[in-house]
Structures are given as C-alpha cells and as structure tokens.
Design a protein around this motif. Structure first.
Motif, short mmCIF file in Angstrom:
data_model
loop_
_atom_site.label_atom_id
_atom_site.label_comp_id
_atom_site.label_asym_id
_atom_site.label_seq_id
_atom_site.Cartn_x
_atom_site.Cartn_y
_atom_site.Cartn_z
N LEU A 1 2.61 39.04 28.87
CA LEU A 1 2.06 37.94 29.32
C LEU A 1 3.48 37.34 29.33
N GLY A 2 4.65 37.57 29.00
CA GLY A 2 6.11 36.63 29.24
C GLY A 2 6.26 37.60 30.55
N GLY A 3 6.21 38.08 30.91
CA GLY A 3 6.43 39.58 31.93
C GLY A 3 5.60 38.84 33.25
N ALA A 4 4.64 38.45 33.45
CA ALA A 4 4.03 38.35 34.32
C ALA A 4 4.55 36.56 34.66
N HIS A 5 4.16 35.79 33.67
CA HIS A 5 5.06 34.52 33.94
C HIS A 5 6.17 34.35 34.55
N ALA A 6 7.26 35.63 34.23
CA ALA A 6 8.49 35.26 34.73
C ALA A 6 8.18 35.61 36.25
N LEU A 7 7.04 36.37 36.59
CA LEU A 7 7.36 36.73 38.09
C LEU A 7 5.95 36.19 39.02
N GLY A 8 5.46 34.89 38.11
CA GLY A 8 4.21 33.85 38.37
C GLY A 8 3.30 35.09 38.92
N ILE A 9 2.93 36.03 38.08
CA ILE A 9 2.15 36.59 38.38
C ILE A 9 0.25 36.04 36.94
N HIS A 10 -0.82 36.66 37.89
CA HIS A 10 -1.66 35.27 36.88
C HIS A 10 -2.44 36.50 35.99
N ALA A 11 -1.31 38.04 35.55
CA ALA A 11 -1.44 38.69 34.73
C ALA A 11 -1.92 39.10 33.47
N GLY A 12 -1.58 40.14 32.39
CA GLY A 12 -1.07 40.13 31.10
C GLY A 12 -1.66 39.87 30.01
N GLY A 13 -2.97 39.82 30.29
CA GLY A 13 -3.97 39.35 29.54
C GLY A 13 -5.27 39.61 29.78
N ILE A 14 -6.10 39.95 29.13
CA ILE A 14 -8.07 39.93 29.32
C ILE A 14 -8.22 38.79 28.83
N ARG A 15 -8.70 38.10 30.00
CA ARG A 15 -9.34 37.10 30.37
C ARG A 15 -10.02 36.99 31.12
N GLU A 16 -11.27 35.94 31.39
CA GLU A 16 -11.75 36.29 32.68
C GLU A 16 -10.92 34.87 33.60
N GLY A 17 -10.86 35.94 34.72
CA GLY A 17 -9.95 35.32 35.93
C GLY A 17 -8.93 35.56 36.14
N LYS A 18 -8.18 36.71 35.62
CA LYS A 18 -7.10 36.58 35.65
C LYS A 18 -7.52 38.19 36.58
N LEU A 19 -6.05 39.01 36.69
CA LEU A 19 -6.30 40.17 37.90
C LEU A 19 -6.31 41.34 37.16
N ALA A 20 -6.67 41.97 37.20
CA ALA A 20 -7.45 43.15 36.96
C ALA A 20 -6.40 44.58 36.84
N ASP A 21 -5.42 43.59 35.92
CA ASP A 21 -3.96 44.99 35.41
C ASP A 21 -4.13 45.12 34.31
N LEU A 22 -5.69 46.59 33.99
CA LEU A 22 -5.42 46.80 32.62
C LEU A 22 -5.02 48.94 32.28
N ILE A 23 -4.78 49.09 31.04
CA ILE A 23 -5.04 50.32 30.71
C ILE A 23 -5.19 50.20 29.70
N LEU A 24 -5.71 51.94 30.13
CA LEU A 24 -7.02 52.42 28.06
C LEU A 24 -5.76 53.51 28.22
N LEU A 25 -5.97 53.31 26.31
CA LEU A 25 -5.25 54.16 25.35
C LEU A 25 -6.08 54.59 24.69
#
Ligand SMILES: [Zn+2]
Length: 423
Positions: A333-357
């Motif tokens: 989230l800190g990175g997404a905020h720094a770059l002004g990108i609506h990502a960095g978390g798993i919430r409805e409406g956020k960009l679907a930038d996701l990983i699986l481990l």
C-alpha cells in the motif's frame, strides 16, 4: 474478460472468491458463482496484493555480478563504464529480464529511472507489468544539456503516459541534487506538476552527498530541495538515509514519500539505516525499493522487506521497531500511495494486481501469523501466480508474457558483450 479466482486464503486466514472485471476487483465474497471467461483455483494458496517496488533501474539487471566487492568510487566507475556502452536494445533486454524476475518474485508494479526509456517502456508493455517510468535527467550545471534532458523527459511522458491500457504511467526523474542543477530540479518539478505525475529523485543516499550539499548550498539536502520549492506529495525520495529529525519532519509535512532501499544501502556499505521509526512518528508515507541490480543484486521485494526490518532493528538496538505489519504495508500500500496508483490492497474497486503464494511450502509452515511468515520467511520461489491489471501473467510459476528461456540466453549474450566492451 472477467476472471474468477476461487478458494483463496487471505492473510487474515479467511477464505474467499474474487471476481475481477476490467482490470479491477469487482467483487469479494465467501463464494461467488458466476460464469466467468477464465477461472483460477487458488485452493491451498495465499492471496496477497502484488508488491510495489518504488525504486529501480531495471535495465541494470544486465550488470548483475559485474562489479563486486568494490569500494564505492571504483564500483561507480566500473558501472558507468558499462552504462556508456549500453544501447537501447540492451536496455529493452535488461528491462525484460528485470520484469521476468520481478513477476516471479511477486512484484506487480515498479518505479523506474533510467535512459533509453522508449525501449524500457516497450519491454514493460510486452511483459504485462504495471510501471511508473521516468527518464533519469542529469545536467551537471550545463544549460544546453538541461534543455535537451527536459525535452527528452517530456517527450517520453507525451509518448507513454497512460499507455498499455493504463499500465504504464510516467514520472519526471531528475537523478539527484548532486547531478542536477537547481534550475533543472525546479523545471522538473514544473513538468511533474503540469502532468500530475510523480517526481522521482535520489535523496541523501550517502553521507558524502550531505556534506557536499552543506558546503555548496549551506543547507542539508531536504532543506535545500525545499528552498527550491520542489517538495510535494508527488515526490518520491529514494534512499532517504542520512536525514535529521528536522528533515524527516519537513519531508513529512510536504507529504513526500520515502522509498527505502535497505539491501542496496548495505551492499554499497552506506553505513547507516533510513530513520524509519522517525518517519513513522511524523506520519511520512514509507515504501520499499530494491534499487538497480548492480547494487543489490536482486529485485526481490521479499529480500527488501526482510533487510528493511532487520537493518532497522539492528541499527536501533530495538527488536520492536519496523514491525512485520508496517513492513508489509510499505511493500504494498505504501508503494501504491507513493506512486498514486489505486492498488496495494485487496478491496472491491482496487486494481487487480494480485499474487498467490504456495501456502503449503515447508518454509512457510507452521502458520501462527501470516504477516510474519511473509516478511521473515517467504521468498520469491513461493510465488506461484501473478495477476496484473486483471490478467494472469504467471501461472504455476510459468511466465505467460515472456519466453524466459530465450530471454535468459539473450541477456547472457548481451551482458558478455557489455563486459568485453567496458573492459
Ligand atoms: Zn537508484
């Protein structure tokens, strides 16, 4: 094309399904049954937001292992000798190699500063990654050079900002206060304001930089930049190591984001750690970066997280600082905020930038606290799948956008050419 992710485990331990439409998370629920064009079964896997690496020089992946165990000035001259030989196609190959490594390590977005950026952007476009790209400007006080640097930077913004379905965003990237004149730093800020894009700069990486700035400008680096009026919420200050409390307070009041690069700082023997606890005290936004491969030599955000936590604890003589939760937040989230990108978390409406481990890996067992396992125990090899802008770019550790085998061969060939050419 909707994508349905089934049976994922969240860090909280809860299970859920995710519906992804038009590059965003459109629905999160215990169970979703809709017909989607594509399905991904995430059973036994941990779902995380992808990492955001806020400071890289991606193409430097070609320099991996080229200048090792050297004193800083010899290291710099070795790297510069290779950089002057670096061609645009080589920047393309180096950036592709970096993208391959980053996707395999769970990074979905990075912020880059380099040159031959058209080639870098083309590589990012093909890789499926999200990136904020900036042409690294240097004028060394030369007015003619300043004008040409600014025009290259702005042309790049006009050509690429918002391209690749919005995955590519541009930044304005004056290298640092020691390689850029006051005029360039200010003109760069005007461009960043005009286009509403990040202002990416190196700040207080070494003690030498601070001493030089003090003797040249009579001010410490953050105060000097503030006197030029270039500190704002758009600024991302890479390294931010040698800062006083006053400087941290100032940067935080100007809403500047820090990009901490602990592995690079340790490898180049910078001698200190960024004042993360003070940054937290003053409410500064903190993100993490790896820096280029010549000074790390990896682009792993797992390593960035662990190095950051360990370096902070060790340098403060206090194991309570830099807690796993705040480190994980900085990496996402800190990175997404720094770059002004609506990502960095798993919430409805956020960009679907996701990983699986792979949640069943030996090195991630047993589980008491997933966040601690991610920060202290996980590694890039645990990432099985990556989704960026709603598209699967890696499935079961196979890259779908990049021919990894061919790329590795190409990179080896070009790195050998560079080593031979730079002596
Ligand atoms: Zn850097």
């Amino acid at each position: 094309m909707p994508l349905l992710l089934k049976n994922a485990t969240l860090v909280s331990g809860k299970k859920c399904d995710l519906l992804i439409e038009e590059g965003r998370i459109s629905k999160i629920a215990r169970s979703i049954s809709v017909s989607a064009d594509e399905k991904l079964d995430a059973k036994g896997k941990l779902l995380l937001p992808g990492f955001v690496n806020t400071h890289t020089h991606a193409a430097m992946s070609l320099f991996r292992g080229m200048a090792e165990d050297m004193e800083l000035h010899s290291w710099l001259s070795c790297v510069r000798a290779a950089e002057v030989k670096l061609s645009a196609p080589q920047v393309g190959i180096g950036t592709s190699l970096a993208c391959a490594e980053m996707i395999k390590g769970g990074t979905t977005c990075f912020s880059d500063m380099y040159f031959h950026m058209d080639a870098a952007a083309a590589a990012v476009q093909k890789s499926g990654m999200r990136a904020v790209l900036g042409y690294g400007m240097v004028d060394l006080g030369d007015e003619k050079k300043r004008k040409s640097e600014l025009s290259i930077a702005e042309k790049f913004v006009k050509d690429w900002n918002g391209k690749a379905n919005g995955r590519i965003k541009c930044s304005i990237a004056p290298h640092s206060l020691y390689l850029c004149s006051a005029e360039l730093l200010q003109a760069a800020n005007e461009l960043s304001k005009k286009h509403s894009i990040p202002y990416h700069i190196h700040l207080s990486e070494t003690r030498e930089e601070v001493f030089d700035c003090l003797s040249k400008n009579g001010k410490r680096p953050a105060h000097y930049l503030d006197s030029l009026g270039v500190l704002s919420h758009r600024a991302v200050a890479a390294h931010s190591v040698w800062l006083t409390n006053e400087e941290v307070r100032l940067l935080s009041s100007r809403k500047v984001s820090a990009s901490l690069n602990p592995a690079s700082n340790c490898k180049l023997a910078g001698g200190s750690a960024a004042p993360m606890p003070d940054m937290q005290k003053f409410g500064m936004n903190i993100s993490l970066g790896t820096d280029g491969c010549a000074s790390n030599n990896s682009l792993s955000m797992f390593e960035a997280m662990k190095f950051c936590a360990l370096l902070q604890k060790n340098s403060r003589w206090d194991a309570r600082v830099a807690r796993a939760g705040s480190i994980f937040t900085a990496a996402t989230l800190g990175g997404a905020h720094a770059l002004g990108i609506h990502a960095g978390g798993i919430r409805e409406g956020k960009l679907a930038d996701l990983i699986l481990l792979d949640a069943k890996s030996a090195n991630l067992s047993p589980v008491h606290d997933w966040t601690a396992n991610i920060v202290y125990s996980a590694n890039a090899g645990n990432v099985t799948d990556a989704i960026i802008n709603g598209k699967i770019v890696m499935k079961d550790r196979k890259l779908l956008t990049i021919n990894e085998e061919k790329l590795v061969e190409q990179a080896q060939k070009e790195a050998e050419k560079l080593a031979a050419a730079s002596g």
